[in-house]
Write a protein that holds these residues in place. Structure first.
Motif, PDB file in Angstrom:
ATOM      1  N   ALA A 238       0.752  -1.200  -0.046  1.00 37.68           N
ATOM      2  CA  ALA A 238       0.070  -0.057   0.079  1.00 37.68           C
ATOM      3  C   ALA A 238       0.774   1.102   0.104  1.00 37.68           C
ATOM      4  O   ALA A 238       0.523   2.216  -0.656  1.00 37.68           O
ATOM      5  CB  ALA A 238      -1.058  -0.181   1.232  1.00 37.68           C
ATOM      6  N   GLU A 241       2.535   1.702  -3.380  1.00 38.48           N
ATOM      7  CA  GLU A 241       1.486   2.146  -4.470  1.00 38.48           C
ATOM      8  C   GLU A 241       1.180   3.692  -4.407  1.00 38.48           C
ATOM      9  O   GLU A 241       0.913   4.356  -5.050  1.00 38.48           O
ATOM     10  CB  GLU A 241       0.266   1.337  -4.259  1.00 38.48           C
ATOM     11  N   ALA A 242       0.942   4.045  -2.973  1.00 38.08           N
ATOM     12  CA  ALA A 242       0.666   5.500  -2.606  1.00 38.08           C
ATOM     13  C   ALA A 242       1.693   6.381  -3.161  1.00 38.08           C
ATOM     14  O   ALA A 242       1.421   7.555  -3.638  1.00 38.08           O
ATOM     15  CB  ALA A 242       0.513   5.595  -1.134  1.00 38.08           C
ATOM     16  N   ILE A 317      -6.800   3.712  -1.213  1.00 39.87           N
ATOM     17  CA  ILE A 317      -5.564   2.729  -1.383  1.00 39.87           C
ATOM     18  C   ILE A 317      -5.519   1.921  -0.038  1.00 39.87           C
ATOM     19  O   ILE A 317      -5.492   0.666  -0.181  1.00 39.87           O
ATOM     20  CB  ILE A 317      -4.374   3.380  -1.724  1.00 39.87           C
TER      21      ILE A 317
END
Length: 715
Positions: A238, A241-242, A317
């Motif tokens: 996460a 990805e953020a 997300i």
């Protein structure tokens, strides 16, 4: 409770006495663990900059340029006190914490190293700690998919009441994806993502800044965090990805001092203030007070700064990865750290006072009386048995039982596996990353300065025999109570030695950790000085990285470096009960040149196998190279002035064994570096002869001796 002098300083600066919540924040952020009060002046002596250093000390991790747009993140931490009280969770959360330091910089973790230090395994308590600490590291690291590629296990009586769990993590990222913990702009929002917040880990930073006692296991258990590696794996993905969205403006792991530490430090680094709403934090337990919420060290949590319009995307997300997330505050122009709870202000402190106001100082230090090196022991009547005894000692024996519990091949980067001088990972364009860690506490106990220097030289030699040049180091400086002048003297001189060696080798010190108060009331003693480090380097073409074992029938064996009568702190003297005797190995002026020359030769592809000579001495290094084939070794030309035991067991620095089919070319390339051709590869035995001795070991005898630790743990 805050120390009286700290309370006085804070009260004068704030114009009032801090309330309970504020005192909790100051107690943790002003602890030795967070503020480096006894060590900051000494740490400033390190050289922390270099051509490859993008971000040095002060953030969650350092960022080092690898090449072609790739960068490495590296950090090192300790989890010593928690691992004594709860060995499984203490060591597991040590791994989790250092991994989050890496991902909070925008890097994917690709490798772990674990220098570990224990009491002798002849008591049930030490055996229990050893087994469960290793189990905790394996359980966490394997679940999150990060390989443990290198480590160390050292045993000494002084660790019986205070084992050391040091962990290094290295990450890989594109340079443009790096984020820092420096807050960017007033008005931006703060989003807390990850696990829920509970009462586990309360006061962990202050707990890490005091001695352990007999009652530690009962009264300090609330200070031990409980980890969840499955949540950590989700948090890794996460977070990355953020960061890939470009919306994350700053980021910080919640580690020591919990939310109070991470959030206030982010604001302070950006010269901003912060307003937090503690009642917006998602809790695991009902009825938690603002005090508990702020200093909880619950694991698997990261704090993000995003602009107001991007909060919803970040929350989405988190939801995608089934993670808890909430917007808990915002950055402000007002340089205060303000905490609200259910509409009331429960803390309001000058942010710089909280994060930078703790007084730092050099403590008094007292050098010990000049050490009597004692008399040399009688030459052993059975020299072969002396070699076997050293190979069987747990400090020298194979650590296979440990590293077989780790998944060291996950991510499919591992080129050189645990059990070698250094771990080697494939990175990009045919080049690799080499990693080494640890120190020799036996040397540092007798001479902290030379021990500190030797720590880096030996780790550099571990890299050099893989053709890798050291580019950055992190440290974990583990010592006893700094309030004792003799302990502070050890601490100071180990730092000076390590710093001087780093300058000699042009390797910057880019981060690390200080762990003090490693003493136990139960055992009444401080640990031996343990300036453990993690060192990373870049290899040449991976095709030229040599093996660690004898290869090639008839190949020549060359000893590089000089052997001296330097038995102080050696494993041989340790076994004989002569711990305080002998001359400690010194780092000589030609050591950096030896390292540089070895790297050059190996990168030319002239070496089939190479091995550093260090703990246990030359006899140990030769035996460790015997895997599927032996060698015939003649040491009579190495030094006519040394006794047989000095020659075989001295731990003089900057030595290596090279195996080559191009002897003359290698000797030419070594130039004026001291070296001796000592034998040839081949046969089913290791034969070592010298002036007055002739020893022979079968490969089975060597393997059996080196398996002593594994056999103990399999019983």
């Amino acid at each position: 409770m805050l120390p009286e002098n700290d309370l006085k300083i804070i009260t004068e600066e704030m114009g009032r006495e801090p309330n309970l919540v504020e005192q909790g924040c100051f107690l943790n952020l002003w602890s030795e663990h967070c503020s480096y009060r006894s060590s900051a002046p000494l740490l400033k002596t390190f050289t922390t900059v270099g051509d490859r250093v993008i971000i040095g000390p002060g953030d969650d991790a350092a960022i080092i340029r690898f090449g072609d747009g790739w960068v490495l993140a590296i950090g090192m931490e300790s989890h010593n006190h928690p691992s004594y009280v709860d060995p499984y969770n203490g060591s597991a959360t040590g791994v989790g914490g250092i991994v989050r330091d890496i991902i909070s910089m925008g890097a994917r973790p690709i490798a772990l190293m674990d220098p570990l230090y224990f009491g002798p395994l002849d008591t049930p308590k030490n055996l229990y700690l050893f087994e469960h600490i290793v189990e905790g590291i394996a359980g966490y690291g394997n679940c999150i998919g990060v390989p443990v590629v290198r480590g160390e296990a050292y045993f000494d009586e002084t660790y019986s009441g205070n084992p050391l769990v040091n962990v290094v993590c290295v990450g890989l990222a594109r340079e443009e994806n790096i984020v820092t913990a420096c807050a960017q702009k007033a008005g931006n929002k703060l989003v807390l993502v990850g696990s829920t917040t509970g009462r586990d880990g309360l006061g962990g930073a202050s707990f890490a800044s005091r001695d352990l006692s007999e009652e530690a296991e009962a009264e300090d258990r609330p200070s031990i965090q409980i980890g969840d590696p499955f949540t950590e794996k989700l948090l890794i993905e996460a977070t990355l990805e953020a960061i890939d969205t470009g919306h994350v403006l700053s980021c910080r792991d919640l580690g020591a001092a919990g939310l109070a530490g991470a959030s206030s430090e982010m604001a302070s680094k950006g010269n901003l203030g912060m307003r937090l709403m503690a009642d917006k934090v998602i809790l695991r337990e009902s009825g938690m007070t603002p005090y508990e919420i702020m200093i909880s060290e619950s694991q698997e949590r990261i704090l993000f700064e995003v602009s107001p319009e991007n909060v919803d995307e970040l929350l989405a997300i988190a939801e995608k990865y089934d993670l808890n997330a909430s917007m808990i505050g915002e950055l402000t122009e007002r340089l205060y750290y303000t905490v609200e709870f259910e509409g009331e202000v429960v803390a309001d402190m000058p942010v710089k006072l909280l994060t930078e106001g703790a007084p730092t100082f050099e403590r008094p230090s007292t050098a010990p009386a000049e050490r009597d090196i004692g008399d040399k022991p009688e030459l052993p009547t059975d020299l072969k048995q002396a070699v076997i005894d050293i190979l069987s000692s747990h400090n020298i024996a194979s650590k296979e039982w440990i590293y077989r519990q780790y998944d060291h091949e996950v991510q499919v980067r591992t080129v050189d596996k645990p059990g070698s001088d250094a771990g080697v990972l494939r990175i990009a364009d045919g080049k690799g990353l080499a990693l080494s860690c640890g120190c020799n506490p036996g040397h540092t106990l007798l001479d902290p300065y030379e021990g500190g220097k030797g720590t880096l030289i030996e780790n550099s030699m571990n890299l050099a025999v893989k053709g890798a040049e050291g580019i950055a180091l992190v440290d974990c400086l583990n010592f006893g109570n700094p309030e004792k002048p003799d302990i502070y003297w050890q601490f100071k001189h180990a730092i000076l030695g390590l710093g001087d060696a780093a300058r000699d080798l042009s390797i910057p010190v880019v981060g690390g950790n200080v762990s003090l108060y490693n003493e136990s009331g139960e055992y009444g003693t401080a640990i031996v000085p343990t300036p453990s480090i993690g060192l990373i380097g870049i290899t040449g073409d991976l095709e030229t990285v040599p093996a660690s074992f004898f290869e090639g029938e008839g190949n020549s064996v060359i000893l590089v470096g000089e052997t001296f009568d330097e038995m102080g702190g050696s494993e041989y003297y340790n076994i004989k009960g002569l711990r305080n005797n002998g001359n400690v190995p010194k780092v000589r002026e030609n050591a950096p040149k030896t390292v540089e020359t070895l790297i050059s030769i190996i990168r030319e592809g002239k070496i089939e196998a190479a091995h550093d000579v260090s703990a246990g001495g030359l006899a140990t290094a030769l035996a460790e190279m015997c895997k599927e084939t032996g060698a015939s070794i003649d040491l009579s030309g190495v030094s006519e002035d040394l006794r047989a035991d000095d020659l075989l067991f001295s731990e003089s620095h900057a030595r290596a064994i090279l195996v080559t089919s191009e002897k003359d070319k290698v000797l030419e390339m070594l130039g004026d570096i001291p070296c001796t051709v000592i034998g040839t590869v081949g046969g089913d035995d290791l034969n070592i002869k010298g002036n007055g001795f002739d020893l022979s070991f079968t490969l089975d005898e060597i393997a059996e001796a080196r398996a002593s630790l594994t056999k103990l743990m399999m019983e």
